[in-house]
Design a protein around this motif. Structure first.
Motif, short mmCIF file in Angstrom:
data_model
loop_
_atom_site.label_atom_id
_atom_site.label_comp_id
_atom_site.label_asym_id
_atom_site.label_seq_id
_atom_site.Cartn_x
_atom_site.Cartn_y
_atom_site.Cartn_z
N ALA A 80 30.83 51.15 38.19
CA ALA A 80 31.67 50.22 37.44
C ALA A 80 31.78 48.94 38.25
CB ALA A 80 33.05 50.82 37.20
N THR A 81 31.72 47.83 37.58
CA THR A 81 31.83 46.53 38.25
C THR A 81 33.28 46.10 38.25
OG1 THR A 81 29.62 45.94 37.49
CG2 THR A 81 31.04 44.14 38.22
N PRO A 82 33.90 45.99 39.45
CA PRO A 82 35.27 45.52 39.51
C PRO A 82 35.33 43.99 39.39
CG PRO A 82 34.53 46.16 41.69
CD PRO A 82 33.39 46.41 40.75
N ARG A 83 36.38 43.52 38.73
CA ARG A 83 36.59 42.07 38.60
C ARG A 83 38.06 41.79 38.87
NH1 ARG A 83 37.54 38.40 33.89
NH2 ARG A 83 36.98 36.33 34.66
N PHE A 84 38.32 41.01 39.91
CA PHE A 84 39.68 40.61 40.24
C PHE A 84 39.82 39.13 39.93
CE2 PHE A 84 42.92 38.90 43.07
CZ PHE A 84 44.01 39.68 42.67
N VAL A 85 40.86 38.79 39.16
CA VAL A 85 41.12 37.40 38.79
C VAL A 85 42.34 36.92 39.57
CG1 VAL A 85 41.62 35.81 36.89
CG2 VAL A 85 40.18 37.83 36.49
N PRO A 86 42.14 36.10 40.61
CA PRO A 86 43.26 35.68 41.44
C PRO A 86 44.38 34.97 40.67
CG PRO A 86 41.19 35.13 42.51
CD PRO A 86 40.86 35.59 41.12
N SER A 87 44.03 34.17 39.67
CA SER A 87 45.05 33.40 38.95
C SER A 87 46.01 34.29 38.17
CB SER A 87 44.40 32.38 38.01
OG SER A 87 43.61 33.04 37.04
N THR A 88 45.55 35.46 37.75
CA THR A 88 46.43 36.38 37.02
C THR A 88 46.82 37.60 37.85
OG1 THR A 88 44.58 37.65 36.10
CG2 THR A 88 45.36 35.74 34.82
N GLY A 89 46.09 37.84 38.94
CA GLY A 89 46.36 39.01 39.77
C GLY A 89 45.92 40.31 39.13
N GLN A 90 45.04 40.22 38.14
CA GLN A 90 44.61 41.40 37.41
C GLN A 90 43.25 41.90 37.90
OE1 GLN A 90 46.63 42.92 35.02
NE2 GLN A 90 48.04 41.43 35.92
N LEU A 91 43.14 43.22 37.96
CA LEU A 91 41.90 43.89 38.34
C LEU A 91 41.42 44.67 37.13
CD1 LEU A 91 39.82 44.88 40.48
CD2 LEU A 91 41.44 46.72 40.99
N SER A 92 40.15 44.50 36.78
CA SER A 92 39.58 45.26 35.67
C SER A 92 38.24 45.84 36.10
CB SER A 92 39.41 44.38 34.44
OG SER A 92 38.54 43.30 34.73
N LEU A 93 37.80 46.83 35.36
CA LEU A 93 36.51 47.48 35.60
C LEU A 93 35.66 47.38 34.36
CD1 LEU A 93 37.66 50.80 37.31
CD2 LEU A 93 36.89 48.70 38.43
N LEU A 94 34.37 47.14 34.56
CA LEU A 94 33.42 47.16 33.45
C LEU A 94 32.32 48.15 33.79
CD1 LEU A 94 33.11 43.37 32.66
CD2 LEU A 94 34.33 45.08 31.36
N PRO A 95 32.15 49.20 33.03
CA PRO A 95 32.96 49.56 31.87
C PRO A 95 34.32 50.08 32.29
CG PRO A 95 31.41 51.31 32.32
CD PRO A 95 31.11 50.21 33.31
N GLU A 96 35.26 50.02 31.35
CA GLU A 96 36.58 50.58 31.61
C GLU A 96 36.49 52.10 31.57
OE1 GLU A 96 39.99 49.29 29.47
OE2 GLU A 96 39.26 47.23 29.37
N PRO A 97 37.18 52.77 32.49
CA PRO A 97 37.16 54.24 32.46
C PRO A 97 37.98 54.76 31.28
CG PRO A 97 38.57 53.44 34.23
CD PRO A 97 37.93 52.24 33.62
N VAL A 98 37.51 55.86 30.71
CA VAL A 98 38.29 56.53 29.66
C VAL A 98 39.33 57.41 30.34
CG1 VAL A 98 36.43 56.42 27.96
CG2 VAL A 98 36.61 58.40 29.46
N ASN A 99 40.31 57.85 29.57
CA ASN A 99 41.44 58.60 30.13
C ASN A 99 41.03 59.80 30.96
OD1 ASN A 99 43.25 56.82 29.10
ND2 ASN A 99 43.70 58.03 27.28
N THR A 100 40.02 60.52 30.54
CA THR A 100 39.65 61.76 31.21
C THR A 100 38.70 61.54 32.39
OG1 THR A 100 37.86 62.10 29.63
CG2 THR A 100 39.99 63.15 29.14
N GLN A 101 38.21 60.34 32.57
CA GLN A 101 37.28 60.06 33.66
C GLN A 101 38.02 59.88 34.96
OE1 GLN A 101 34.98 56.67 32.23
NE2 GLN A 101 33.13 57.70 32.92
N SER A 102 37.48 60.47 36.01
CA SER A 102 38.00 60.18 37.34
C SER A 102 37.13 59.09 37.95
CB SER A 102 38.03 61.43 38.20
OG SER A 102 36.74 61.96 38.35
N LEU A 103 37.57 58.59 39.08
CA LEU A 103 36.78 57.55 39.74
C LEU A 103 36.81 57.76 41.23
CD1 LEU A 103 38.85 55.27 41.08
CD2 LEU A 103 39.03 54.55 38.74
N SER A 104 35.83 57.16 41.86
CA SER A 104 35.73 57.12 43.32
C SER A 104 35.76 55.64 43.70
CB SER A 104 34.43 57.78 43.75
OG SER A 104 34.26 57.68 45.13
#
Length: 126
Positions: A80-104
């Protein structure tokens, strides 16, 4: 401020540059909290130095590397590609994980002595 889900290991080189490395693989129900904690650390770092991250050898005060792998029920990892936007302080992942997915997740932060002292004070890191 204590971190609840990120547990950093610390190393220092001869020039005083410190690197903190954290690895995490939370249960699926804790992944949102983990990502929020990572965003909190990155918001603080960007607030400390509005120049933003960059190579320390080029004069930056701090830098980071964030790697995320999604783990499906089929056992196949997906980067997953992380994207942090300093102006909003938001971190997102592409693709977004679904509820049942775990992550490392792997987060490495490095900094100059001034950044190091401020980070240690803010996040109570040794």
């Amino acid at each position: 401020m204590n971190l609840q889900l990120l547990d950093f290991d610390c190393s220092e080189d001869a020039e005083g540059v410190v690197c903190w490395d954290a690895l995490a693989q939370p249960a699926p129900q804790h992944k949102t909290a983990l990502l929020q904690e990572v965003a909190q650390v990155l918001r603080w770092a960007h607030g400390f130095d509005h120049e933003g991250p960059g190579p320390l050898e080029n004069g930056a005060n701090w830098d980071f590397d964030l790697q995320v792998t999604l783990l499906g029920h089929d056992g196949k990892p997906q980067v997953a590609t992380p994207r942090f936007v300093p102006s909003t302080g938001q971190l997102s992942l592409l693709p977004e994980p679904v509820n049942t997915q775990s992550l490392s997740l792997s987060l490495s932060l490095s900094g100059t002595p001034g950044f190091v002292q401020a980070f240690r004070t803010q996040f109570e890191q040794a």
